[in-house]
Design a protein around this motif. Sequence first.
Motif, PDB file in Angstrom:
ATOM      1  N   LEU A 143     128.258  47.746  86.517  1.00  0.00           N
ATOM      2  CA  LEU A 143     127.268  47.258  87.480  1.00  0.00           C
ATOM      3  C   LEU A 143     126.152  48.275  87.684  1.00  0.00           C
ATOM      4  CD1 LEU A 143     129.657  45.621  90.099  1.00  0.00           C
ATOM      5  CD2 LEU A 143     127.828  44.452  88.858  1.00  0.00           C
ATOM      6  N   ARG A 144     126.523  49.542  87.789  1.00  0.00           N
ATOM      7  CA  ARG A 144     125.487  50.576  87.953  1.00  0.00           C
ATOM      8  C   ARG A 144     124.552  50.593  86.748  1.00  0.00           C
ATOM      9  NH1 ARG A 144     127.098  53.410  92.326  1.00  0.00           N
ATOM     10  NH2 ARG A 144     129.337  53.342  92.732  1.00  0.00           N
ATOM     11  N   VAL A 195     118.011  46.778  85.033  1.00  0.00           N
ATOM     12  CA  VAL A 195     117.088  45.901  85.758  1.00  0.00           C
ATOM     13  C   VAL A 195     115.913  46.710  86.314  1.00  0.00           C
ATOM     14  CG1 VAL A 195     116.868  44.470  87.824  1.00  0.00           C
ATOM     15  CG2 VAL A 195     118.817  44.140  86.291  1.00  0.00           C
ATOM     16  N   ALA A 196     116.180  47.957  86.733  1.00  0.00           N
ATOM     17  CA  ALA A 196     115.100  48.803  87.263  1.00  0.00           C
ATOM     18  C   ALA A 196     114.027  49.067  86.203  1.00  0.00           C
ATOM     19  CB  ALA A 196     115.669  50.127  87.778  1.00  0.00           C
ATOM     20  N   MET A 199     122.237  47.674  86.960  1.00  0.00           N
ATOM     21  CA  MET A 199     121.163  47.855  87.941  1.00  0.00           C
ATOM     22  C   MET A 199     120.085  48.779  87.383  1.00  0.00           C
ATOM     23  SD  MET A 199     122.147  45.920  90.328  1.00  0.00           S
ATOM     24  CE  MET A 199     120.988  46.269  91.617  1.00  0.00           C
ATOM     25  N   ARG A 200     120.518  49.816  86.647  1.00  0.00           N
ATOM     26  CA  ARG A 200     119.516  50.707  86.060  1.00  0.00           C
ATOM     27  C   ARG A 200     118.695  49.977  84.997  1.00  0.00           C
ATOM     28  NH1 ARG A 200     123.881  54.524  86.425  1.00  0.00           N
ATOM     29  NH2 ARG A 200     124.341  54.274  84.207  1.00  0.00           N
TER      30      ARG A 200
END
Lengths: 451, 451
Positions: free
Chosen positions: A114-115, A121-122, A118-119
């Motif tokens: 998940l982390r 997606v950033a 998210m990175r």
Amino acid sequence: MEAIRARIAGRSLAPGDRLPSIRRFAETMAVSPSTVVEAYDRLAAEGLIRARPGSGFYVSGAALPPLSFAVDPSLHDRAVDPFWVSRQSLEAPPEALKPGCGWLPADWMPTEALRKAMRAVARADDALLTDYGGVLGSRALRRILLGRLATEGLQLGQDQVLLTASGTHAVDLTCRYLLRPGDTVVVDDPCYFNFRALLRAHQVQVVGVPYTPTGSDVERFEAVLKHASPRLYLTNAGLQNPTGAGIAPQTAHRLLNLAAAHDLTIIEDDLFADLEPEPTTRLAALDGLNRVIRIGSFSKTLSASLRCGYIAARVDRISDLADLQVATGFVGASPVAAEAIAHVLAGGGYRKHLDEVHRRLARKRREVIARLRSIGVEPWIEPRGGFNLWCRLPGEIDSAELACAALKEDIVLAPGDVFSPSQTASRFMRINVTHCDDPRLMSFLRLSLSG
Amino acid sequence: MEAIRARIAGRSLAPGDRLPSIRRFAETMAVSPSTVVEAYDRLAAEGLIRARPGSGFYVSGAALPPLSFAVDPSLHDRAVDPFWVSRQSLEAPPEALKPGCGWLPADWMPTEALRKAMRAVARADDALLTDYGGVLGSRALRRILLGRLATEGLQLGQDQVLLTASGTHAVDLTCRYLLRPGDTVVVDDPCYFNFRALLRAHQVQVVGVPYTPTGSDVERFEAVLKHASPRLYLTNAGLQNPTGAGIAPQTAHRLLNLAAAHDLTIIEDDLFADLEPEPTTRLAALDGLNRVIRIGSFSKTLSASLRCGYIAARVDRISDLADLQVATGFVGASPVAAEAIAHVLAGGGYRKHLDEVHRRLARKRREVIARLRSIGVEPWIEPRGGFNLWCRLPGEIDSAELACAALKEDIVLAPGDVFSPSQTASRFMRINVTHCDDPRLMSFLRLSLSG
């Protein structure tokens, strides 16, 4: 920021007072002016101070009440109704035990993936981070879903999957599309308590049909079809909630024939799909999405924080449901969340994560069943997968009373009757085996059940 | 052609499979055999299928068509109803012009702050990434909202703000809580078209009251209260959609008195709050959230992709709304999304971002108004803020016809009558000044309006 907060709290700065100028306060605190600008901007964002262009910053007079973890005291007095377990589980303080809750602990989830997602997606396009996305939702995630559905034997077109704000929202949207106040809906008895809460919001009649270890009781189902003319049957696929049982192929075949004979629509909520070690019968796959609407989400094995559900159905239904979602939510799932989910699902690690979850769950189920039996609590069946055990309490213990007593000890239980439309499960309780490690739980149960 | 494409995309027709015979497929689709011949020939020309003389058509094994940006062809034929602008704007291909849409282009949004927020979330606790969060939603974001509301004069407790899956969802949830089928609801005429779509889903009677440059026409409003006994008034705060006008203090005061006399509840949707350069009158602030329910979101100035809205209301209402949200969506906003929004709002840069947006918008409004006037299109007012212009077309041009013609040129317009409950705005059009840079738009309008 702390210095200004302290002055306001200590009333050396009162509402309406001008704050020190940026230059002066920077000198006082021995920091750079840009640090003060940043601090003032953040305090303004909180509403504690206010900028007056050309004049400076002023104390706004808005005292900030702290947000506490404290459970709303009235929550303890709430009636043990279908909302009870949800509210208690969601509002429980961090130290509470939650064997009544319907999800895995955070350390069972694929947090590293998940982390990473998210990175990723950033780093995505501006549009993904800022725009609404399309009506049906993330193409990347829908493409993955089409592939997964195809492996179950559901060959669908791209216009047959709609992403929604959550799995529950998918059920709600579909009910809104199909039902009118006063309609009759069949559910399993027992069934997921939130189905009862949701159907109450739709102002429909709810009829329960006993759930057996091989699915709905077909004779009783047929009798309800004949006498109550329901429009809809709402059920879980795979691992039924709360029992963990599933539908046998013959039950499924007979149910679909009955549904066809009585023009009944079926919502099959497959939210526990990825907790099943071996895939079993699905009404949607047998029916080919003719009268079955398939719903799913990613909350149970990937993330409940990235709110996202989906509906797979006939093209005409998806088109209508998409309109209804535009009217009532504009778009469904957050494009950012859907993209992060797609990132995790597309990565090779998700399959390994599931394998590990299945192994841990099998071990936990064995352990907890043994411990429960030692205090006279007997599981209705030993499920093939998942974290739910549907358990019979010993003697004449009322599980709602037990749950109220447990809450005083910061233990959230899920008493049987919240799952039962006919209110015939007061001797039962649903237990989530992944929230049973703390010895306080077994101590409490041993003490209460032997009393 | 689309039906066959869908079957191939969804793999219900695999490479090497024979297509249905022309006669059978014509029956299935209820079209003439010659239409099927035409469709098969075109698909063969594209290489997707292949004819074997004397045997029929077969799937050729060409690569699976990607999920395309192509607008569903049936979308072009949709009736110009309240869903029309939403669907066309959301489904438009990337090269389309969208002066009819209701949002800023991605390059107007704080993308760097969003990327930073996503990276911060990627480092957050496991629980934030995986759990449902609480019933009311992210504490960090609610704390910031309480601060912002306090600067408007609304001193609220922590139990008075509920985060929802979106601003639209907040309106929908509140309507579900307040309304029953057959109730009467007052809206502005013109009003945001999706209010009309949403209220249609609630099966209520909708009565429009003319909106003036200083807010609702109070005499007409009073007459409606007397004769139609509405339960609810649904309106925008600050910059009304589509007009960009706002409510004057005296109108607000009189409306609230009328609402009190007729026991009317008011939903004030403040989604454009941060587009207003100077704060103006709010019904919620005057009323103190007694009979006004305040709704807002972050879609217009921060991100529409991080779906999140909120409701601020009386404690008793928030408690009921929270139950309803649990029943119909379990939790509202994604905790991950809410945390990212809180991160951007708490950062000092958001205020600077807004200042820049206000400056750019003021410039754009001036530019576009000048260009529109040069082709005979006249804004109803010159708004104080925001990106919407509500414009009168010259002569007897029908804006729905104009919008249909524009769609053929990949231009999405927002024709007046989709905003008008009384269908009296066919000479009007809403224009988003931030989507007017491409010279194709003015060329199209100049040509169409002079015709």
